[in-house]
Design a protein around this motif. Structure first.
Motif: not given
Length: 141
Positions: A51-72
């Motif tokens: 299926q379509e590679f989730p480029y946008r989801t990976l960028v947006e979700t990781n961009g909202r997370r802090s250094r204390e959060d796990l990576e998406h």
């Protein structure tokens, strides 16, 4: 048939320092399976979702997370949940310093027939223009 991924994948996708919550990070699944010490033989596996590679989801979700959060990660997006992906194996073997063989094989791991298009690319360092007697590379399939 409409392509599920509108982007032609040329290289591994990753986040830059400003996009990732833990710095630069490749968001793909690839594995180095085998290699001789001299690299005369190497084998590589790349897992490509159908299926379509989730480029946008990976960028947006990781961009909202802090250094204390796990990576998406790619697995967190659900693109592999239905086990619909391709295993792309790439093998390199050298017959001699001037003879390189490359074999690309693709295996559909999904339950239905699926289409994939491969556009292998070869890069040559232009050393033949430095010396007139040196021949340019040749490609044979």
């Amino acid at each position: 048939m409409e392509r599920p991924d509108p982007i032609l994948k040329e290289r591994l996708f990753g986040l830059t320092n400003s996009e990732g919550n833990h710095g630069e990070d490749v968001k793909e699944y690839y594995f180095y399976l085998d290699s001789t010490p001299t690299h005369s033989y190497m084998k590589y596996l790349y897992k490509y979702p159908q299926q379509e590679f989730p480029y946008r989801t990976l960028v947006e979700t990781n961009g909202r997370r802090s250094r204390e959060d796990l990576e998406h990660e790619l697995l967190d997006t659900g693109v592999f949940d239905a086990d619909r992906y391709f295993d792309v194996f790439v093998e390199y073997a050298k017959g001699d310093p001037e003879d390189l063989l490359i074999r690309v094989s693709v295996h559909n791991r999904g339950p239905e027939t699926a289409e994939i298009h491969l556009l292998p690319t070869l890069w040559f360092r232009n050393t033949w223009s430095w010396k007139r007697a040196q021949a340019s590379p040749r490609y044979k399939s």
